[in-house]
Design a protein around this motif. Structure first.
Motif, PDB file in Angstrom:
ATOM      1  N   PHE A  27       0.822  -0.979   0.175  1.00 54.83           N
ATOM      2  CA  PHE A  27      -0.046   0.125  -0.014  1.00 54.83           C
ATOM      3  C   PHE A  27       0.892   1.197  -0.076  1.00 54.83           C
ATOM      4  N   CYS A  28       0.246   2.089  -0.845  1.00 54.62           N
ATOM      5  CA  CYS A  28       1.066   3.381  -0.890  1.00 54.62           C
ATOM      6  C   CYS A  28       0.159   4.723  -1.153  1.00 54.62           C
ATOM      7  N   ASP A  29       0.138   5.654  -0.081  1.00 57.27           N
ATOM      8  CA  ASP A  29      -1.081   6.802  -0.442  1.00 57.27           C
ATOM      9  C   ASP A  29      -0.617   7.634  -1.631  1.00 57.27           C
ATOM     10  N   PRO A 248       4.824   8.778   0.517  1.00 50.67           N
ATOM     11  CA  PRO A 248       5.197   7.468  -0.097  1.00 50.67           C
ATOM     12  C   PRO A 248       5.464   6.492   0.895  1.00 50.67           C
ATOM     13  N   ASN A 249       5.619   5.239   0.185  1.00 51.08           N
ATOM     14  CA  ASN A 249       5.978   3.924   0.978  1.00 51.08           C
ATOM     15  C   ASN A 249       6.764   3.317   0.102  1.00 51.08           C
ATOM     16  N   PRO A 250       7.967   3.815  -0.306  1.00 52.33           N
ATOM     17  CA  PRO A 250       8.853   3.011  -1.217  1.00 52.33           C
ATOM     18  C   PRO A 250       9.270   1.542  -0.762  1.00 52.33           C
ATOM     19  N   SER A 252       8.550  -2.796  -1.805  1.00 53.37           N
ATOM     20  CA  SER A 252       8.184  -4.019  -2.750  1.00 53.37           C
ATOM     21  C   SER A 252       6.998  -3.356  -3.626  1.00 53.37           C
ATOM     22  N   ALA A 253       6.344  -2.397  -3.049  1.00 59.60           N
ATOM     23  CA  ALA A 253       5.121  -1.959  -3.772  1.00 59.60           C
ATOM     24  C   ALA A 253       5.738  -1.292  -5.202  1.00 59.60           C
ATOM     25  N   CYS A 254       6.881  -0.533  -5.209  1.00 62.30           N
ATOM     26  CA  CYS A 254       7.399   0.260  -6.282  1.00 62.30           C
ATOM     27  C   CYS A 254       7.477  -0.587  -7.368  1.00 62.30           C
ATOM     28  N   ARG A 255       7.781  -1.861  -7.416  1.00 65.70           N
ATOM     29  CA  ARG A 255       8.300  -2.548  -8.322  1.00 65.70           C
ATOM     30  C   ARG A 255       7.233  -2.854  -9.385  1.00 65.70           C
ATOM     31  N   TYR A 256       6.001  -2.912  -8.962  1.00 61.98           N
ATOM     32  CA  TYR A 256       4.794  -2.876  -9.753  1.00 61.98           C
ATOM     33  C   TYR A 256       3.877  -1.829  -9.956  1.00 61.98           C
ATOM     34  N   CYS A 257       4.488  -0.624  -9.284  1.00 63.11           N
ATOM     35  CA  CYS A 257       3.485   0.546  -9.321  1.00 63.11           C
ATOM     36  C   CYS A 257       3.817   1.099 -10.865  1.00 63.11           C
ATOM     37  N   THR A 258       2.582   1.409 -11.119  1.00 59.52           N
ATOM     38  CA  THR A 258       2.396   2.458 -12.398  1.00 59.52           C
ATOM     39  C   THR A 258       3.392   3.472 -12.706  1.00 59.52           C
ATOM     40  N   PHE A 259       3.551   4.044 -11.416  1.00 57.26           N
ATOM     41  CA  PHE A 259       4.170   5.391 -11.348  1.00 57.26           C
ATOM     42  C   PHE A 259       5.589   5.352 -11.160  1.00 57.26           C
ATOM     43  N   ASN A 260       6.348   4.405 -11.226  1.00 63.57           N
ATOM     44  CA  ASN A 260       7.621   4.093 -10.486  1.00 63.57           C
ATOM     45  C   ASN A 260       8.393   4.880 -11.560  1.00 63.57           C
ATOM     46  N   SER A 261       8.304   5.050 -12.810  1.00 62.12           N
ATOM     47  CA  SER A 261       9.236   5.672 -13.799  1.00 62.12           C
ATOM     48  C   SER A 261       9.320   7.162 -13.411  1.00 62.12           C
TER      49      SER A 261
HETATM   50  S1  SF4 Z   1       6.835   4.199  -6.894  1.00 64.78           S
HETATM   51 FE1  SF4 Z   1       4.732   3.890  -6.387  1.00 64.78          FE
HETATM   52  S2  SF4 Z   1       4.880   2.704  -4.562  1.00 64.78           S
HETATM   53 FE2  SF4 Z   1       6.975   3.431  -4.621  1.00 64.78          FE
HETATM   54  S3  SF4 Z   1       6.718   5.429  -3.480  1.00 64.78           S
HETATM   55 FE3  SF4 Z   1       6.335   5.808  -5.680  1.00 64.78          FE
HETATM   56  S4  SF4 Z   1       4.080   6.036  -5.719  1.00 64.78           S
HETATM   57 FE4  SF4 Z   1       4.703   4.648  -3.702  1.00 64.78          FE
END
Ligand code: SF4
Length: 272
Positions: A27-29, A248-250, A252-261
């Motif tokens: 989960f990441c706000d 943010p909650n950097p 495991s969630a980042c790997r599959y996050c739409t916005f990681n780029s």
């Molecule tokens: S990449 Fe996605 S999951 Fe990781 S901190 Fe940024 S918004 Fe959150």
């Protein structure tokens, strides 16, 4: 008639607002922030539009719809190919084509809507549907609960069926949103909800809710709508506080996050 503006809420906002129990690491706000208050920025918009998972979901829904509208295709040897042509599948990326063909074949072999008394079936491209206005105490809000399919069981029970694709698991909160919506749309009839994964050919349990549970869901949704309105207001006043409003909650969630780029807090590169 023009719709009166009210704060709104949906399962999507619920899923972006609260973690599921035991899945806090996913989960990441900040995802909510990108999705909801920055969705019109060109970079964010492009990422949201380039969502393969959503595309597959829409095409799968379209395939089910076409088979339902043209039931004779289920007894034709070229039925799957014909639906693929209606969906213009050849214009999609290869992976999307392959997965949709699997889905169409699955449905062709096991057409679960045949014989059902369908009340509503989405084509997958309807866009926004009309909301339900809900009053919780003195607070009014709009509930958006677009459904894939609604049918009436032989005993009169309203059954809301949600189609899934891929590995997405079944989130009971979504079923509760449907059941709350059904309690307003079909107040005289009992209702149940379930999920069906068209790709895995897997059905969930039948989900029901008591009036007390629905009241709890309604209060929860009203709270989420209120919280979100405050967040939007704070962000509108101080866009530089984006990361404070949507922490943010950097991980495991980042790997599959739409916005990681585009997310400056992403740790997806490190975790590979
Ligand atoms: S990449 Fe996605 S999951 Fe990781 S901190 Fe940024 S918004 Fe959150």
């Amino acid at each position: 008639m023009k719709q009166v503006w009210l704060p709104s809420v949906s399962y999507n906002l619920w899923s972006l607002s609260d973690s599921r129990v035991g899945q806090e690491f996913w989960f990441c706000d900040m995802k909510r922030g990108f999705n909801k208050v920055r969705q019109k920025e060109p970079q964010v918009k492009a990422l949201l539009e380039d969502n393969k998972h959503q595309r597959i979901g829409k095409l799968a829904q379209g395939g089910v719809y076409e088979f339902y509208q043209n039931p004779q295709l289920l007894s034709q040897s070229e039925g799957v190919e014909e639906v693929a042509a209606i969906l213009k599948l050849n214009q999609e990326p290869e992976e999307v084509q392959e997965r949709i063909i699997v889905i169409l074949n699955n449905y062709y072999k096991k057409p679960i809507l045949v014989g059902k008394e369908i009340i509503q079936l989405s084509k997958g491209d309807e866009g926004f549907t009309s909301p339900i206005t809900i009053q919780e105490g003195s607070y009014y809000f709009h509930l958006y609960a677009p459904t894939d399919c609604t049918f009436k069981q032989p005993d009169g029970t309203i059954h809301i069926l949600d189609f899934k694709t891929g590995k997405s698991d079944f989130d009971r909160r979504q079923a509760y949103v449907y059941l709350l919506a059904a309690s307003y749309l079909y107040p005289q009839q009992p209702s149940v909800a379930s999920f069906y994964n068209l790709e895995a050919v897997l059905a969930s349990d039948i989900i029901t809710a008591t009036p007390e549970q629905l009241k709890f869901v309604q209060i929860e949704l009203a709270d989420i709508a209120k919280r979100y309105e405050l967040e939007k207001m704070h962000y509108g006043e101080n866009p530089n506080d984006f990361a404070k409003i949507f922490p943010p909650n950097p991980g495991s969630a980042c790997r599959y996050c739409t916005f990681n780029s585009i997310c400056e807090f992403s740790v997806s590169e490190v975790s590979r």
